[in-house]
Design a protein around this motif. Structure first.
Motif, mmCIF file in Angstrom:
data_model
loop_
_atom_site.group_PDB
_atom_site.id
_atom_site.type_symbol
_atom_site.label_atom_id
_atom_site.label_comp_id
_atom_site.label_asym_id
_atom_site.label_seq_id
_atom_site.Cartn_x
_atom_site.Cartn_y
_atom_site.Cartn_z
ATOM 1 N N TYR A 225 35.221 38.707 26.072
ATOM 2 C CA TYR A 225 35.486 38.549 27.495
ATOM 3 C C TYR A 225 36.007 37.140 27.746
ATOM 4 N N TYR B 199 35.948 34.455 31.194
ATOM 5 C CA TYR B 199 35.321 34.327 32.507
ATOM 6 C C TYR B 199 35.566 32.931 33.075
ATOM 7 N N LEU C 94 38.332 41.551 30.627
ATOM 8 C CA LEU C 94 37.896 42.265 29.432
ATOM 9 C C LEU C 94 39.150 42.704 28.688
ATOM 10 N N TRP D 4 26.983 42.876 30.905
ATOM 11 C CA TRP D 4 27.376 41.454 30.945
ATOM 12 C C TRP D 4 26.822 40.862 32.233
#
Length: 806
Positions: free
Chosen positions: A491, A493, A517, A742
């Motif tokens: 991922y 972020y 993702l 997550w």
């Protein structure tokens, strides 16, 4: 109407004599000393040297023997003479000096000064270069250096800014001075300018470490290339003449290649943020990439330069193709690398930009999220803005750059928040103005605009510390990646805080969290917005090129708007790409589609305190230029800003700009102080989205979503919806099984006990409600993020998961 150097509205911040003396001492190693110039008389030193490890004369002679040739211009022929001792080459260069003169010193003419300065240095020991010609050329070079050094950009060298004009002016001054001083080392003006250029360059380098310590640039890639080229040339000039290499101390240099690698779209065109009127690579980008090949032997820069098809074959200084395009550096296509070899995300601190990708081929997805400080004139009021590219421009930076001047479109739309994929909070009483209140600007409901921040630019480290309240309007509080060495897509972020970008009279908080993702090609965007008055309309924006499809039946309401009530999905397409956007929050919302011919660039408010809807469309000027508009409001703005003498609109340079024509707005159906916006983007080829089942996850202090492909276990993502770290989380998982949950917003580096209990027999889960299914442990990383993975099995549908800090 030529664009001129910015006129700064904040009074110049002068350093004290003590601070200036300290800076002089600190930059002593950078000064071009008299002794150094005495040494240069024994041989050429500008950008090369007898035994230089990068451009030694023996190395260059071997390159020449292998069939490579310098350019056929004044500097190229001078270098060819230096390598071959063939006087025919020298005659060509000297003939140019004898029959022509340097142009007037200025930003566009600085490459000519660099070329002549190099030729002067490289030919200095040529017998055909007579004293009279040396005297004349040295005078022209020194006159140009003196003119540039007297400009506001360099007049106070301790305030020389990391700005496109200043770097060009300093490039001209320094190259011209370096060559002229070789011939006139005892000239009083040479003595004065030596110190000035040394201090100016050192200050620019220090500011670059604030703005772009790992690459990128604040004003757009268009202006980046303008600054990068003189920065690279000045660094090499200093390395070869003074023996001091800025590339060893300042991180911007070693990150030239990565800047291009990550900031280019998969089609090879540059990122559109800021005033980017020309998003296509040109001879300056070629030169910057050449520096990365030459100085850092970067194979990806070599690929971009030679094999990608993206770069221009021309160089801003043609001789650098021979000097810097090192044939021993083998190009490496990033698309041919193994999984995990090159990170798929890149964070650029300082400017606070982050780029996410899912690959390196032409069909890759690229996402950029910008939420940094406001540092200079050519930035936009767009903190919290993101763009998406996948086989087309799907979420865009809309509008187009001004022509050769600011314009009504530029002032009221293009550089404003309304033209970007971020948030509007509309206070009808808010006042926007332009250039010391010279012009009233439309109320777009966006980020604050005052002249001091617009016209100014960061001048020094001391300036930055004293005036941070002006500049720090946004920052990326967290950037985290779950990429694993094994090549697991993981991922990407980021959490951005753009609160200070808005007037505190209307906004208390605006944070945006983005989670990409790459394995699924899914993006989640969660926004938390707290206004000071529930009546201030909040509008979440997404701009596109073609008319979006919105789920449901629309109703036209005027101003190019069509409303769709509580629409759950909408789709945008361009080229061969597509995004399908699921609106999950606000739970009760209004989705609007706006745009189309004559309403592409609509701003919601006027400059007179009118309500939402009192605004108008601000059209683009014709690309070819032409007469002033007949619209009285637009005409008055042109006259007010440029005076009554203005007769026409200059041409535009916005080649390859994708201005867009449509946008989607999402607003809460009911006014309240705090609102949450949660959207999940399916990204894919045209006609290929809509494959995911998507569900909202919500509980006290959190909000999130889960998605899954048919027949496969899904993934759930949970975002914090509060300021304090989460020491306890409880959430019901979706109606389909998940393999990963997550979670962000936890206490950093804290251990958590995870309990999973059955929830609903109707789903087919054999575990009765309330009966424990599993007990796990998780640890949040340094950013407060964890991934709870199911292991060999899956988390059952609608089971209840809780995390409690240990």
């Amino acid at each position: 109407m030529k664009r001129s150097s910015p006129s700064f509205s904040i009074a110049s911040l002068h350093l004290s004599r003590r601070h200036f003396s300290q800076m002089l001492a600190a930059t002593a190693a950078f000064a071009f000393s008299k002794e150094m110039y005495a040494q240069t008389k024994r041989g050429p030193t500008m950008l090369l040297g007898a035994t230089d490890p990068f451009c030694g004369l023996d190395t260059l002679r071997m390159r020449y023997a292998a069939g490579h040739r310098p350019s056929n211009d004044i500097a190229g022929n001078a270098l060819a003479w230096l390598l071959t001792n063939n006087n025919e080459f020298a005659k060509k260069s000297l003939a140019i000096m004898q029959t022509s003169s340097l142009p007037a010193a200025g930003s566009r003419g600085w490459p000519a000064y660099a070329n002549w300065a190099l030729a002067f240095d490289w030919l200095y020991e040529c017998r055909a270069f007579d004293q009279a010609l040396k005297d004349r050329v040295a005078k022209q070079l020194l006159d140009g250096a003196t003119t540039m050094a007297a400009t506001p950009d360099i007049k106070h060298p301790e305030q020389a800014s990391f700005h496109n004009y200043t770097t060009r002016f300093l490039g001209l001054t320094t190259f011209a001075l370096c060559a002229a001083a070789k011939h006139r080392p005892n000239d009083p003006m040479v003595e004065e300018l030596r110190t000035k250029v040394a201090v100016a360059f050192q200050n620019i380098l220090q500011v670059s470490d604030i703005v772009a310590p790992r690459g990128s640039y604040h004003e757009s890639m268009d202006y980046m290339r303008i600054a990068y080229v003189p920065m690279a040339l000045l660094a090499e000039l200093q390395r070869t003449t003074a023996g001091v290499d800025p590339a060893l101390r300042f991180g911007i240099y070693e990150n030239f290649a990565d800047t291009y690698l990550y900031k280019l779209f998969p089609d090879g065109t540059p990122s559109r943020e800021g005033d980017n009127e020309y998003p296509i690579l040109d001879d300056r980008d070629t030169t910057a990439l050449g520096y990365a090949v030459h100085r850092f032997k970067n194979p990806y820069a070599a690929w971009l330069l030679r094999d990608s098809g993206f770069a221009s074959p021309k160089w801003m200084l043609p001789v650098l193709d021979f000097l810097w395009n090192d044939p021993d550096v083998v190009p490496r296509n990033p698309a041919a690398t193994a999984a995990g070899e090159i990170p798929l995300s890149r964070y650029f601190p300082g400017v606070d930009q982050v780029v996410f990708r899912n690959g390196w081929g032409a069909n890759a997805t690229r996402i950029e999220f910008d939420c940094g400080p406001y540092l200079a004139k050519h930035q936009h009021l767009d903190r919290g803005h993101f763009t998406i590219y996948h086989r087309g421009h799907l979420a865009i930076d809309s509008g187009a750059d001004y022509t050769e001047s600011e314009s009504p479109h530029y002032i009221n739309y293009y550089r404003r928040t309304v033209a970007h994929n971020t948030m509007l909070v509309f206070d009808p009483k808010e006042h926007f103005f332009w250039s010391e209140n010279l012009l009233e600007a439309a109320n777009d409901g966006g980020q604050r605009m005052d002249s001091s921040r617009f016209w100014n630019t960061v001048r020094s480290r001391e300036d930055w510390e004293k005036t941070r309240d002006l500049w720090e309007v946004g920052h990326l509080a967290i950037v985290d990646t779950g990429e694993e060495a094994s090549g697991d897509a993981g991922y990407h972020y980021a959490l951005g805080d753009a609160t200070r970008a808005y007037s505190p009279h209307k906004l208390r908080s605006f944070t945006r969290q983005v989670l990409y993702l790459p394995g699924l090609d899914v993006l989640l965007v969660f926004d938390r917005v707290i206004s000071t008055d529930p009546a201030f309309r909040k509008s979440w924006l997404l701009h596109g090129v073609d008319m979006p499809w919105v789920d449901g039946k629309g109703s036209a309401t005027g101003n190019g708007e069509e409303t769709f009530g509580n629409a759950s999905r909408f789709r945008m397409q361009e080229g061969d790409g597509e995004i399908l956007v699921h609106t999950l929050l606000p739970a009760s919302h209004l989705t609007s589609r706006r745009g189309g011919p004559g309403l592409e660039f609509w701003t919601p408010g006027n400059a007179s305190g009118g309500p939402w809807g009192s605004g108008r469309n601000w059209p683009l000027e014709p690309a070819e230029g032409g007469p002033l508009p007949i619209d009285p409001e637009e005409l008055a703005m042109w006259k007010k800003f440029y005076g009554n003498d203005i007769q026409s609109i200059e041409r535009s340079n916005h080649r390859n700009v994708v201005p867009g024509a449509w946008r989607v707005e999402v607003s809460p159906a009911q006014p309240q102080l705090e609102d949450h916006f949660l959207h999940l983007f399916e990204i894919g080829d045209r006609g290929k989205t809509g494959r995911f089942t998507v569900e909202l996850l919500q509980s006290a202090g959190i909000a999130g979503a889960a998605c899954a492909l048919a027949g496969a276990a899904g993934i759930a993502a949970i975002f914090p919806a509060q300021d304090a770290p989460l020491d306890y989380v409880e959430v019901t998982l979706p109606s389909f099984p998940c393999h990963t949950v997550w979670i962000a917003g936890l206490e950093p580096n804290r251990h958590y006990n995870v309990e999973l209990v059955g929830s609903n027999l109707a789903t087919g889960d054999a575990t009765p409600p309330g009966v424990p299914v599993a007990s796990l442990q998780a640890r949040a990383n340094k950013h407060g993020i964890t991934q709870v993975k199911s292991g060999a099995s899956v988390f059952p549908p609608t089971s209840r998961m809780s995390l409690r800090a240990v």
